[in-house]
Design an enzyme around this catalytic site. Structure first.
Site, mmCIF file in Angstrom:
data_model
loop_
_atom_site.group_PDB
_atom_site.id
_atom_site.type_symbol
_atom_site.label_atom_id
_atom_site.label_comp_id
_atom_site.label_asym_id
_atom_site.label_seq_id
_atom_site.Cartn_x
_atom_site.Cartn_y
_atom_site.Cartn_z
ATOM 1 C CE LYS A 304 28.344 -40.006 11.963
ATOM 2 N NZ LYS A 304 29.598 -40.741 11.818
ATOM 3 N NE ARG A 339 28.274 -41.919 4.516
ATOM 4 C CZ ARG A 339 27.236 -42.106 5.328
ATOM 5 N NH1 ARG A 339 27.138 -41.371 6.442
ATOM 6 N NH2 ARG A 339 26.310 -43.008 5.063
#
Length: 370
Positions: A304, A339
């Site tokens: 991210k 995830r």
């Protein structure tokens, strides 16, 4: 409005480290020994009490009334042991961290540049590699949810996702579908998917709650501030931790009221969705709090933007180290599922982490001598 938040603030590697005075968080391999009961009234802190396990009864009763009743509910939730997920023929136990592998089939994925959509053989090979590396679930997504990403039509999303669901089902994989559209989920379930991952928390499509309830599939409810096409819209918080907690609590209650079984709900704080770097760091540092909601936790931090922001703007494909570091942070907090894009490396980190935890459980060095 009064909000109650029961924060685990001190973690232990094993129960004997605190002479048994710990709470096992969510049935995971994480243990907490000290806690902060925080009560907010209109956003301001009205009550704060720090306490250990042996002081819990007194500390929870101290505010009185409805506040104490809610604090006691959250205390019970912290120690709740969650049943395994049943995805087709696969049983996913939640007493250790599990890894969910990401398979994006979009033309503009930030992590793979659309390769798995344009080249189905590459997608098939990638899914097989993730399963071989130890992914418990493959999460297939056909819509880019990055900030500023274009809207996706439901028909286009179905066309992208169905081939991937079919080849993953042929491998015998446990399959989650990353979608906020009931039509996409329904089509995917018909091809062999067994789980929903809704980044809107089932707020975007009014048909989603009924579909999940009727099909009895597990569902991940993620926090994002936006309610329309842009999930990142409305990213202004007075206190991001309490506001995300309250929003997830409301999503969970709405799902249960709509017929979704409580034991089939998983919660995700939505790192990176409509949140600043400071917001993301605050949430990651308070992850243990979210066990107080009473559902298993999923964490999606892989590659991210925040990792790049902390690492000289490293590109997405150069964020492995940061991704693993945040995965370990999640495991320390008792997160049940990670995830990730880099399955092999994360599974290896998980296995080493678990080895350390197992050793701590049988470490007699802290026992009293005879």
């Amino acid at each position: 409005m009064t909000g109650v938040y029961l924060h685990p603030i001190a973690l232990a590697s094993a129960p004997q480290a605190e002479d048994g005075a710990v709470v096992r968080l969510g049935g995971s391999m994480a243990y907490a020994s000290r806690f902060a009961l925080v009560v907010r009234d209109g956003g301001a802190v009205a009550h704060r009490r720090l306490f250990g396990v042996r002081e819990a009864e007194q500390a929870l009763a101290e505010p009185g009334g409805d506040v104490s009743a809610e604090a006691e509910r959250q205390w019970a939730n912290l120690a709740r042991v969650h049943a395994p997920l049943h995805l087709g023929e696969r049983t996913i136990r939640l007493d250790q961290p599990q890894v969910m592998g990401v398979l994006n089939v979009t033309p503009d994925s930030f992590s793979d540049g659309g390769e798995f959509l344009e080249k189905p053989d590459a997608g098939r090979a990638h899914a097989a590699a993730m399963l071989e590396a130890g992914a418990a679930v493959i999460d297939i997504g056909g819509e880019s949810t990055r900030p500023g990403g274009p809207a996706t039509f439901e028909g286009d999303e179905i066309e992208r996702v169905m081939p991937a669901v079919e080849y993953c089902a042929a491998m015998g994989a446990a399959i989650s579908v990353d979608t906020r559209r009931a039509g996409v989920l329904e089509a995917a379930l018909g091809k062999g998917a067994q789980m929903a991952n809704d980044v809107s928390g089932m707020r975007y499509d009014p048909r989603m709650v009924e579909l999940v309830a009727n099909t009895q599939v597990p569902v991940v409810l993620m926090h994002a501030p936006g309610t329309g096409e842009d999930l990142h819209e409305g990213d202004s918080y007075a206190d991001v931790v309490s506001e995300v907690f309250d929003a997830l609590k409301a999503m969970r209650e709405r799902a249960i009221a709509g017929g979704v079984a409580e034991e089939r709900i998983m919660l995700d704080p939505g790192i990176g969705f409509g949140k600043s770097l400071a917001d993301n760091l605050a949430l990651l540092n308070t992850l243990p709090l979210f066990h107080a909601l009473g559902s298993p936790l999923l964490l999606g931090v892989s590659r991210k933007r925040m990792i790049g922001a902390l690492s000289n703007e490293a590109a997405a494909h150069e964020r492995l180290g940061g991704s693993v570091a945040l995965a370990v942070k999640g495991m320390d907090a008792g997160v049940h599922m990670l995830r990730v894009h880099d399955v092999q490396e994360t599974v290896q980190a998980r296995n080493v982490w678990r080895g350390l935890r197992d050793a701590a459980l049988t470490d007699f060095s802290q026992l009293e001598p005879m």
